[in-house]
Design an enzyme around this catalytic site. Sequence first.
Site, short mmCIF file in Angstrom:
data_model
loop_
_atom_site.label_atom_id
_atom_site.label_comp_id
_atom_site.label_asym_id
_atom_site.label_seq_id
_atom_site.Cartn_x
_atom_site.Cartn_y
_atom_site.Cartn_z
N HIS A 56 44.88 42.91 46.54
CA HIS A 56 44.77 42.09 47.74
C HIS A 56 46.16 41.90 48.36
CE1 HIS A 56 40.75 39.96 46.55
NE2 HIS A 56 40.69 41.27 46.39
N GLU A 58 47.69 39.25 49.29
CA GLU A 58 48.47 38.17 48.68
C GLU A 58 49.11 38.61 47.36
OE1 GLU A 58 44.63 36.17 50.30
OE2 GLU A 58 45.25 38.13 49.54
N CYS A 86 41.29 34.29 48.02
CA CYS A 86 40.18 34.19 47.09
C CYS A 86 40.63 33.43 45.84
CB CYS A 86 39.67 35.58 46.72
SG CYS A 86 40.81 36.52 45.68
N CYS A 89 43.53 35.27 43.93
CA CYS A 89 44.82 35.11 44.60
C CYS A 89 45.32 33.67 44.50
CB CYS A 89 44.72 35.55 46.06
SG CYS A 89 44.43 37.33 46.22
#
Length: 146
Positions: A56, A58, A86, A89
Amino acid sequence: MENIFSDEYFMRKALQEAQVAFDRDEIPVGALIVSQNKIIAKTHNLTETLTDVTAHAEMQAITSAANYLGGKYLKDCTLYVTLEPCVMCAGALYWSQISRIVIGASDEKRGFRSQLVKLHPKTQITEGVLAKESTELIQKFFKDKR
């Protein structure tokens, strides 16, 4: 004198990263980490490119910023992300002890707040910065997929 390094300024940079993801057929989420008004990490989702569900935006930004700083803690840093992180993260952000997170669009189904996940107690959250632009890009991506 006006500060050009505003939340909107940095979120626009994160949106540029999200557009790169969109153009590469990745879910269009962009993220950057700022320290003392300097971008020290900028990236976007790479889950398809790397065939890695943890890639992801992040997560990529946290790793890049930690490498830049030479340590695992991101104190005195701000994450700008176009979509609410999410749970995965959020967990990484908790452990990084990042000082601040600025969120574009909320994610009511998969965002960390939908699961009542807490961030580090010292982490400040600002939300809704360029939310309209962030939401439109995500919606366009999924509309084009259907």
